[in-house]
Design a protein around this motif. Structure first.
Motif, PDB file in Angstrom:
ATOM      1  N   ARG A   1     136.028   4.604 -12.225  1.00 38.24           N
ATOM      2  CA  ARG A   1     136.524   5.384 -14.010  1.00 38.24           C
ATOM      3  C   ARG A   1     135.566   5.868 -14.240  1.00 38.24           C
ATOM      4  NH1 ARG A   1     136.765  -0.060 -12.464  1.00 38.24           N
ATOM      5  NH2 ARG A   1     138.363  -1.200 -13.373  1.00 38.24           N
ATOM      6  N   HIS A   2     136.089   7.113 -15.301  1.00 37.62           N
ATOM      7  CA  HIS A   2     135.155   7.901 -16.040  1.00 37.62           C
ATOM      8  C   HIS A   2     134.985   7.764 -17.064  1.00 37.62           C
ATOM      9  CE1 HIS A   2     133.882   9.597 -12.561  1.00 37.62           C
ATOM     10  NE2 HIS A   2     135.316   9.216 -11.457  1.00 37.62           N
ATOM     11  N   HIS A   3     134.561   7.544 -18.243  1.00 38.58           N
ATOM     12  CA  HIS A   3     134.635   7.256 -19.897  1.00 38.58           C
ATOM     13  C   HIS A   3     133.475   7.793 -20.163  1.00 38.58           C
ATOM     14  CE1 HIS A   3     131.978   3.593 -19.911  1.00 38.58           C
ATOM     15  NE2 HIS A   3     132.825   3.493 -18.518  1.00 38.58           N
ATOM     16  N   MET A   4     133.557   7.969 -21.653  1.00 39.25           N
ATOM     17  CA  MET A   4     132.599   9.196 -22.242  1.00 39.25           C
ATOM     18  C   MET A   4     132.903   8.492 -24.302  1.00 39.25           C
ATOM     19  SD  MET A   4     131.462  12.722 -22.744  1.00 39.25           S
ATOM     20  CE  MET A   4     129.917  13.593 -23.440  1.00 39.25           C
ATOM     21  N   PRO A   5     131.704   8.323 -24.691  1.00 37.05           N
ATOM     22  CA  PRO A   5     132.027   7.839 -26.024  1.00 37.05           C
ATOM     23  C   PRO A   5     132.365   8.965 -26.811  1.00 37.05           C
ATOM     24  CG  PRO A   5     130.068   7.707 -25.419  1.00 37.05           C
ATOM     25  CD  PRO A   5     130.002   7.767 -24.168  1.00 37.05           C
ATOM     26  N   LEU A   6     133.291   8.166 -27.537  1.00 40.12           N
ATOM     27  CA  LEU A   6     134.741   8.934 -28.436  1.00 40.12           C
ATOM     28  C   LEU A   6     133.868   9.959 -29.593  1.00 40.12           C
ATOM     29  CD1 LEU A   6     138.112   7.157 -28.802  1.00 40.12           C
ATOM     30  CD2 LEU A   6     136.982   9.205 -27.457  1.00 40.12           C
TER      31      LEU A   6
ATOM     32  N   GLY B   1     136.131  17.868 -23.747  1.00 43.61           N
ATOM     33  CA  GLY B   1     136.401  17.831 -25.447  1.00 43.61           C
ATOM     34  C   GLY B   1     134.329  18.292 -25.471  1.00 43.61           C
ATOM     35  N   GLU B   2     134.734  18.596 -26.582  1.00 43.15           N
ATOM     36  CA  GLU B   2     133.527  19.033 -27.058  1.00 43.15           C
ATOM     37  C   GLU B   2     132.818  17.662 -28.783  1.00 43.15           C
ATOM     38  OE1 GLU B   2     131.235  22.671 -25.823  1.00 43.15           O
ATOM     39  OE2 GLU B   2     133.525  23.621 -26.500  1.00 43.15           O
ATOM     40  N   TYR B   3     131.707  18.082 -28.585  1.00 38.68           N
ATOM     41  CA  TYR B   3     131.434  17.072 -29.869  1.00 38.68           C
ATOM     42  C   TYR B   3     131.124  18.260 -30.763  1.00 38.68           C
ATOM     43  CZ  TYR B   3     130.729  13.098 -27.217  1.00 38.68           C
ATOM     44  OH  TYR B   3     130.520  11.781 -26.541  1.00 38.68           O
ATOM     45  N   GLY B   4     131.390  17.944 -31.741  1.00 38.74           N
ATOM     46  CA  GLY B   4     131.446  19.112 -33.758  1.00 38.74           C
ATOM     47  C   GLY B   4     131.926  20.347 -33.767  1.00 38.74           C
ATOM     48  N   LEU B   5     133.486  20.381 -33.326  1.00 38.98           N
ATOM     49  CA  LEU B   5     134.225  20.932 -33.227  1.00 38.98           C
ATOM     50  C   LEU B   5     134.642  20.734 -34.757  1.00 38.98           C
ATOM     51  CD1 LEU B   5     136.005  22.771 -30.879  1.00 38.98           C
ATOM     52  CD2 LEU B   5     137.381  21.210 -31.132  1.00 38.98           C
ATOM     53  N   TYR B   6     135.058  21.597 -36.001  1.00 41.07           N
ATOM     54  CA  TYR B   6     135.482  21.512 -36.865  1.00 41.07           C
ATOM     55  C   TYR B   6     134.356  20.881 -37.769  1.00 41.07           C
ATOM     56  CZ  TYR B   6     139.632  23.909 -34.755  1.00 41.07           C
ATOM     57  OH  TYR B   6     139.972  24.321 -33.636  1.00 41.07           O
ATOM     58  N   ASN B   7     133.402  20.359 -37.319  1.00 38.04           N
ATOM     59  CA  ASN B   7     132.488  20.216 -37.934  1.00 38.04           C
ATOM     60  C   ASN B   7     132.744  18.394 -37.586  1.00 38.04           C
ATOM     61  OD1 ASN B   7     129.214  19.501 -39.045  1.00 38.04           O
ATOM     62  ND2 ASN B   7     130.175  19.601 -41.114  1.00 38.04           N
TER      63      ASN B   7
ATOM     64  N   LEU C   1     135.052  13.267 -30.247  1.00 36.78           N
ATOM     65  CA  LEU C   1     135.259  14.515 -29.207  1.00 36.78           C
ATOM     66  C   LEU C   1     136.271  14.795 -29.074  1.00 36.78           C
ATOM     67  CD1 LEU C   1     133.006  15.265 -26.050  1.00 36.78           C
ATOM     68  CD2 LEU C   1     134.592  13.326 -25.602  1.00 36.78           C
ATOM     69  N   LEU C   2     136.876  16.390 -28.916  1.00 29.24           N
ATOM     70  CA  LEU C   2     137.661  17.249 -29.315  1.00 29.24           C
ATOM     71  C   LEU C   2     138.068  17.732 -27.754  1.00 29.24           C
ATOM     72  CD1 LEU C   2     138.274  17.770 -33.102  1.00 29.24           C
ATOM     73  CD2 LEU C   2     139.181  15.565 -31.835  1.00 29.24           C
ATOM     74  N   ASP C   3     139.573  18.336 -27.715  1.00 29.35           N
ATOM     75  CA  ASP C   3     139.767  19.245 -26.920  1.00 29.35           C
ATOM     76  C   ASP C   3     139.239  20.529 -27.314  1.00 29.35           C
ATOM     77  OD1 ASP C   3     140.207  17.176 -25.383  1.00 29.35           O
ATOM     78  OD2 ASP C   3     142.523  17.298 -24.969  1.00 29.35           O
ATOM     79  N   ASN C   4     138.715  21.345 -26.114  1.00 29.74           N
ATOM     80  CA  ASN C   4     138.302  22.367 -26.100  1.00 29.74           C
ATOM     81  C   ASN C   4     138.603  23.792 -25.295  1.00 29.74           C
ATOM     82  OD1 ASN C   4     137.699  24.530 -28.582  1.00 29.74           O
ATOM     83  ND2 ASN C   4     135.727  24.414 -27.558  1.00 29.74           N
ATOM     84  N   ILE C   5     138.419  22.860 -23.808  1.00 27.31           N
ATOM     85  CA  ILE C   5     137.680  23.622 -22.826  1.00 27.31           C
ATOM     86  C   ILE C   5     138.915  23.422 -21.874  1.00 27.31           C
ATOM     87  CG2 ILE C   5     135.900  24.289 -21.062  1.00 27.31           C
ATOM     88  CD1 ILE C   5     134.860  24.835 -23.442  1.00 27.31           C
ATOM     89  N   VAL C   6     139.790  24.502 -21.034  1.00 27.55           N
ATOM     90  CA  VAL C   6     140.307  24.322 -20.159  1.00 27.55           C
ATOM     91  C   VAL C   6     139.696  25.005 -19.021  1.00 27.55           C
ATOM     92  CG1 VAL C   6     142.523  26.061 -19.081  1.00 27.55           C
ATOM     93  CG2 VAL C   6     142.637  25.221 -22.151  1.00 27.55           C
ATOM     94  N   SER C   7     139.541  23.922 -17.939  1.00 28.24           N
ATOM     95  CA  SER C   7     138.827  23.898 -16.980  1.00 28.24           C
ATOM     96  C   SER C   7     139.290  24.165 -15.467  1.00 28.24           C
ATOM     97  CB  SER C   7     137.931  23.502 -16.523  1.00 28.24           C
ATOM     98  OG  SER C   7     137.064  23.351 -17.818  1.00 28.24           O
TER      99      SER C   7
ATOM    100  N   HIS D   1     126.356  21.647 -32.116  1.00 30.52           N
ATOM    101  CA  HIS D   1     126.469  20.942 -30.635  1.00 30.52           C
ATOM    102  C   HIS D   1     124.749  20.993 -29.609  1.00 30.52           C
ATOM    103  CE1 HIS D   1     128.426  21.427 -26.299  1.00 30.52           C
ATOM    104  NE2 HIS D   1     128.612  20.930 -27.057  1.00 30.52           N
ATOM    105  N   THR D   2     124.161  19.687 -29.394  1.00 35.77           N
ATOM    106  CA  THR D   2     122.788  19.771 -29.355  1.00 35.77           C
ATOM    107  C   THR D   2     122.937  20.028 -27.779  1.00 35.77           C
ATOM    108  OG1 THR D   2     123.162  17.257 -29.089  1.00 35.77           O
ATOM    109  CG2 THR D   2     122.405  18.575 -30.761  1.00 35.77           C
ATOM    110  N   GLU D   3     121.755  20.075 -27.053  1.00 39.93           N
ATOM    111  CA  GLU D   3     121.248  20.096 -26.156  1.00 39.93           C
ATOM    112  C   GLU D   3     121.766  18.747 -24.920  1.00 39.93           C
ATOM    113  OE1 GLU D   3     117.293  20.921 -24.530  1.00 39.93           O
ATOM    114  OE2 GLU D   3     117.465  23.278 -25.063  1.00 39.93           O
ATOM    115  N   ALA D   4     121.615  17.755 -25.758  1.00 41.19           N
ATOM    116  CA  ALA D   4     121.467  15.788 -25.986  1.00 41.19           C
ATOM    117  C   ALA D   4     123.465  16.282 -25.245  1.00 41.19           C
ATOM    118  CB  ALA D   4     121.275  15.077 -26.333  1.00 41.19           C
ATOM    119  N   ASN D   5     124.351  17.032 -25.501  1.00 37.04           N
ATOM    120  CA  ASN D   5     126.381  17.419 -25.574  1.00 37.04           C
ATOM    121  C   ASN D   5     126.292  18.010 -24.264  1.00 37.04           C
ATOM    122  OD1 ASN D   5     125.891  17.641 -29.132  1.00 37.04           O
ATOM    123  ND2 ASN D   5     126.595  15.253 -28.023  1.00 37.04           N
TER     124      ASN D   5
END
Length: 448
Positions: free
Chosen positions: A148-153, A181-187, A191-197, A224-228
């Protein structure tokens, strides 16, 4: 070949909760197919959900015949479409559920709506994914969850942080194409999808590979902070985040490409699930902001991206209004990585492209021969080149054999629809569905 395949509810679940299959979904219950994935061996897996909210009944109602409930379901089919087994898992810690059919703190997760994607990994393991870069690994026989892998929304939520991806697709060589995903997208704090890897190492129950970022949808998530920062998502060897991510972003590229467009035209855009066209080429869907009053005519694009992170083109031949995928929110795209074909289905047409982005076919759904496709959602393109669609209300899968050439797609679809209607009639006599709800008591039922 079987063209019509039911997506059943386990009889044990229906009986345990005394589900009224005649009841309308507007009365507080529903069944929804989220994804379908096919193994190289030909076995088919369907990911779907069932829920019920009984208005006027207390949340702590102990009687299973009256209680609210929500379950994730995974069904495994033989290559001929015969159900082999179903796994059921409780979905929400906020719904009172006993452990008869999978407790709410076990299985595929605690969030009612999280499980959206399904992928068969090269070793046969299933990866079920969803928002928050949640990834759960399930054995091929559906008997156990192995990782299981998860992250707070939300960025301000407490909780463990061990995410992987929100969507996964495999390449012919076994690499994993993912979105994160990344936090802070459109303020937003979400956590919204933003990166293709892409990965170069396998995902296993005991190891999580590093993700190499190929493209970003939005260039500058704010707040977006270093904590993210995540140590497993890298661009040029450094964690993606802050002002470090692939540039130009896909929306910047599209704004430059479309001389009549402005950057604001892509504000609030969403990243769809990428598809593998071939080992070194992927198609990435991007959709403009969805408005409550209707979004037909909004900008959208299917961008071709290489495994080096280069934007090499886009799929052509679609009109912003006449072919809009916003009607009914038909954003799915599928690709045949063996034959290098790309497909998209919405309420107006079934489209097919070559790997260069040239449109090879558009089947008009106003044509009576293909009109039935308006009721289907495109789910998968199998390793054998077959298209798998799911009827949104009749809970049946439609399997369309691959045509020898894209020029023969029209005939292949017409023949498949004709066979589908005949098989559907036979299935109704055999299964006796209630209001298009199919129930099965023969396939083994596993509790996750």
């Amino acid at each position: 070949m079987t063209h019509a395949i039911p997506v059943p509810l386990p009889s044990a679940l229906v009986d345990h909760h005394a589900v009224d299959l005649e009841r309308k979904y507007t009365d507080g219950w529903g069944v929804k197919v989220d994804d379908v994935a096919t193994a190289p061996t030909g076995e088919i897996y369907a990911l779907y959900s069932v829920h019920r909210h009984t208005y006027g009944v207390a949340d702590d109602e102990a009687n299973p015949a009256k209680a609210h409930f929500g379950y994730s379901l995974l069904t495994r089919y033989a290559p001929d479409g015969t159900p082999l087994a179903t796994a059921v898992s409780g979905q929400s810690e906020y719904l009172r559920q006993d452990t008869t059919l999978g407790g709410p703190t076990t299985g595929l997760g605690k969030d009612l709506w999280w499980a959206k994607g399904l992928c068969v990994l090269p070793d046969g393991t299933l990866a079920a994914t969803g928002p928050g870069d949640q990834t759960h690994l399930v054995t091929a026989d559906l008997t156990a969850v192995t990782a299981r892998h998860h992250m707070p929304l939300r960025s301000n939520d407490d909780g463990s942080r061990d995410p992987f991806a929100s969507w996964i697709s495999t390449t012919p060589a076994g690499r994993l194409l993912c979105t994160t995903g990344e936090y802070g997208l459109y303020n937003y704090a979400n956590l919204l999808d933003n990166i293709v890897s892409i990965t170069d190492q396998p995902l296993t129950p005991t190891s999580k590979p590093t993700l190499r970022a190929l493209a970003s949808m939005e260039a500058e998530p704010v707040k977006h902070t270093e904590a993210n920062l995540r140590p497993d998502v890298l661009f040029n060897g450094e964690p993606v985040g802050m002002d470090h991510r692939p540039r130009p972003s896909l929306t910047e590229h599209l704004t430059e490409l479309e001389k009549t467009a402005r950057q604001w035209d892509w504000h609030g855009a969403q990243l769809g699930r990428p598809a593998v066209v071939r080992e070194d080429l992927f198609v990435v869907p991007i959709f403009g902001h969805i408005y409550r009053g209707g979004s037909r005519g909004q900008r959208f694009a299917f961008v071709l991206v290489s495994d080096k992170g280069e934007v090499v083109g886009r799929l052509d031949g679609m009109h912003l209004h006449r072919d809009s995928p916003f009607t009914g929110h038909c954003f799915e795209i599928a690709a045949d990585a063996v034959r290098e074909r790309i497909y998209h289905l919405n309420r107006y047409g079934l489209f097919a492209w070559t790997a260069t982005g040239v449109r090879a076919q558009r089947l008009d759904l106003e044509d009576k021969r293909y009109k039935l496709l308006k009721h289907f959602t495109l789910m998968d393109c199998t390793p054998a080149g077959e298209l798998i669609l799911v009827h949104r209300t009749q809970h049946l899968m439609l399997r369309i054999p691959y045509p020898a050439s894209l020029g023969n797609l029209d005939q292949a679809v017409e023949d498949a629809l004709r066979s589908y209607t005949k098989e559907r009639t036979a299935l109704k006599r055999q299964w006796q569905p209630v209001n298009w709800h199919w129930t099965d008591s023969t396939a083994p039922l596993h509790r996750l």
